[in-house]
Design a protein around this motif. Structure first.
Motif, PDB file in Angstrom:
ATOM      1  N   LEU A 247     -37.592  49.230  35.124  1.00 53.00           N
ATOM      2  CA  LEU A 247     -37.858  50.577  34.617  1.00 53.00           C
ATOM      3  C   LEU A 247     -37.192  50.803  33.260  1.00 53.00           C
ATOM      4  O   LEU A 247     -37.831  51.246  32.305  1.00 53.00           O
ATOM      5  N   PHE A 248     -35.908  50.480  33.189  1.00 56.18           N
ATOM      6  CA  PHE A 248     -35.187  50.673  31.932  1.00 56.18           C
ATOM      7  C   PHE A 248     -35.743  49.767  30.835  1.00 56.18           C
ATOM      8  O   PHE A 248     -35.864  50.179  29.674  1.00 56.18           O
ATOM      9  N   GLY A 249     -36.072  48.533  31.212  1.00 57.14           N
ATOM     10  CA  GLY A 249     -36.596  47.587  30.233  1.00 57.14           C
ATOM     11  C   GLY A 249     -37.924  48.034  29.653  1.00 57.14           C
ATOM     12  O   GLY A 249     -38.140  47.973  28.440  1.00 57.14           O
ATOM     13  N   LEU A 250     -38.820  48.500  30.512  1.00 54.03           N
ATOM     14  CA  LEU A 250     -40.133  48.965  30.050  1.00 54.03           C
ATOM     15  C   LEU A 250     -39.998  50.231  29.208  1.00 54.03           C
ATOM     16  O   LEU A 250     -40.691  50.403  28.211  1.00 54.03           O
ATOM     17  N   ALA A 251     -39.083  51.116  29.609  1.00 57.28           N
ATOM     18  CA  ALA A 251     -38.866  52.346  28.840  1.00 57.28           C
ATOM     19  C   ALA A 251     -38.396  52.030  27.427  1.00 57.28           C
ATOM     20  O   ALA A 251     -38.786  52.704  26.465  1.00 57.28           O
ATOM     21  N   ASN A 252     -37.584  51.000  27.295  1.00 54.43           N
ATOM     22  CA  ASN A 252     -37.078  50.620  25.972  1.00 54.43           C
ATOM     23  C   ASN A 252     -38.182  50.109  25.050  1.00 54.43           C
ATOM     24  O   ASN A 252     -38.022  50.109  23.830  1.00 54.43           O
ATOM     25  N   LEU A 253     -39.281  49.677  25.642  1.00 54.21           N
ATOM     26  CA  LEU A 253     -40.392  49.159  24.843  1.00 54.21           C
ATOM     27  C   LEU A 253     -41.350  50.255  24.406  1.00 54.21           C
ATOM     28  O   LEU A 253     -42.342  50.000  23.725  1.00 54.21           O
ATOM     29  N   GLY A 254     -41.058  51.491  24.822  1.00 57.39           N
ATOM     30  CA  GLY A 254     -41.811  52.653  24.350  1.00 57.39           C
ATOM     31  C   GLY A 254     -43.297  52.606  24.649  1.00 57.39           C
ATOM     32  O   GLY A 254     -43.717  52.259  25.752  1.00 57.39           O
ATOM     33  N   GLN A 255     -44.109  52.921  23.632  1.00 64.16           N
ATOM     34  CA  GLN A 255     -45.544  53.049  23.816  1.00 64.16           C
ATOM     35  C   GLN A 255     -46.202  51.757  24.289  1.00 64.16           C
ATOM     36  O   GLN A 255     -47.275  51.785  24.894  1.00 64.16           O
ATOM     37  N   LEU A 256     -45.562  50.637  24.031  1.00 64.21           N
ATOM     38  CA  LEU A 256     -46.114  49.354  24.479  1.00 64.21           C
ATOM     39  C   LEU A 256     -46.250  49.317  25.997  1.00 64.21           C
ATOM     40  O   LEU A 256     -47.069  48.562  26.539  1.00 64.21           O
ATOM     41  N   ALA A 257     -45.430  50.113  26.696  1.00 66.94           N
ATOM     42  CA  ALA A 257     -45.418  50.099  28.159  1.00 66.94           C
ATOM     43  C   ALA A 257     -46.399  51.091  28.779  1.00 66.94           C
ATOM     44  O   ALA A 257     -46.402  51.286  29.991  1.00 66.94           O
TER      45      ALA A 257
END
Length: 353
Positions: A247-257
């Motif tokens: 969850l945290f990792g995907l959130a850090n990737l912003g719109q890409l996620a």
């Protein structure tokens, strides 16, 4: 006044570190605390060094005296000096070479502390990247880990040491492999050739390795976009620690996620409390990208669990003004903490509220 000054000087040395920080922040405006602590570099060097490190620019006149303590016969004093320079790194660039010289120490603790200190100097540490990279092969395990973590902390400026981090992925020691894995992605684009190797570790049997791989891919940024589907699969991992990291990792990737947002929404019903809260925090980081999740977040405002109710408000606020009505309705609820949280959230919208 003289008596009071003596008590103050004596007290600043004896109080705990936590109390010292409070005193400096709240009660000693206008008092030359740095000068007082410098006076005790001989009588109580370890504690004085740690406290000088907390004083920022005020400690600059005493940097030469602090650097002198890097040659102390007392290992604890040298470590305290290295830690102080780490905290003062923004003001201590002329002394980075003095800190780097400590990598030659015969003490593994000193070498490890030096690596930690150098990693705080950012671009000023670039001339010593090769020296840091050499320590990834140090005879002491703690020093090797400190070197790998230090390179990761330096981030993109440590790109010339990419090979040293990548080599760590094949080390015989599991802790070394994990440290290399978690920090390799922090080098950004320089880590791109090694992302497939990192991605493969999302399927490893060790949950610690899977979590480290997620963190590394997240830190790599845009160059890791191709691995988002695989990262999304970890949202249903058997270990809650891995789901949280996903969850945290995907959130850090912003719109890409954006494409895995529906799978992230499902984590709001996760069986683990920390994962549910991580989902809410992740939506807050994503901001308006998470607008499709607004309804699911709003439904938590009526949840029986207070921590979810209160945590949902900041996330709704970040998602956008379209949720003002749902937040405003919480100002009339029986839960006092929820009402307070709602009012705080509304204040952030300014005139729109």
């Amino acid at each position: 006044l003289t008596k009071r000054s003596s008590v103050l000087r004596f007290g600043l040395v004896l109080v705990s570190d936590q109390v010292f920080e409070i005193l400096v922040a709240r009660a000693l405006v206008g008092v030359d605390v740095a000068a007082i602590m410098a006076e005790h570099l001989l009588s109580n060097p370890g504690r004085s060094l740690r406290r000088l490190g907390k004083l920022g620019a005020a400690a600059v006149p005493f940097l030469p005296a602090m650097a002198f303590r890097l040659k102390s016969d007392d290992e604890g004093v040298r470590i305290a000096a290295l830690e102080a320079f780490a905290e003062l790194s923004k003001h201590a660039s002329p002394f980075v070479h003095v800190v780097a010289n400590c990598l030659r120490s015969t003490s593994s603790q000193i070498r490890a502390a030096t690596l930690g200190s150098l990693s705080q100097f950012g671009e000023d540490a670039v001339p010593f990247i090769a020296d840091i990279a050499k320590r990834t092969k140090d005879g002491d395990k703690s020093v090797r880990i400190a070197a790998l973590e230090g390179l990761g902390r330096l981030g993109k400026v440590a790109a010339p040491a990419t090979a040293a981090l990548a080599e760590g992925l094949q080390d015989n020691d599991a802790d070394i492999r994990r440290a290399a894995l978690e920090n390799l992605g922090k080098l950004g684009k320089a880590a791109a050739p090694h992302l497939p190797a990192i991605g493969q570790r999302l399927e490893y049997s060790s949950w610690q390795v899977r979590r480290a791989a997620l963190r590394s891919l997240s830190a790599a940024g845009d160059v890791a976009a191709a691995f988002i589907p695989e990262m999304g699969k970890r949202l249903t991992d058997a270990k809650w620690e891995v789901r949280e990291a996903a969850l945290f990792g995907l959130a850090n990737l912003g719109q890409l996620a954006e494409d895995v947002l529906p799978a992230m929404v499902q984590r709001l019903d996760d069986t683990n409390r920390k994962v549910r809260l991580a989902a809410l925090e992740s939506f807050g980081k994503l901001g308006k990208v998470a607008l499709p999740a607004a309804q699911a977040i709003a439904s938590l405002l009526s949840d029986a669990r207070p921590n979810l109710r209160n945590s949902g408000l900041p996330s709704l606020k970040c998602v956008g003004e379209a949720n003002l009505a749902a937040i405003a309705a919480c100002t009339k609820r029986k839960d006092v903490e929820l009402r307070k949280a709602a009012l705080e959230s509304l204040s952030g919208f300014g005139g729109a509220a």
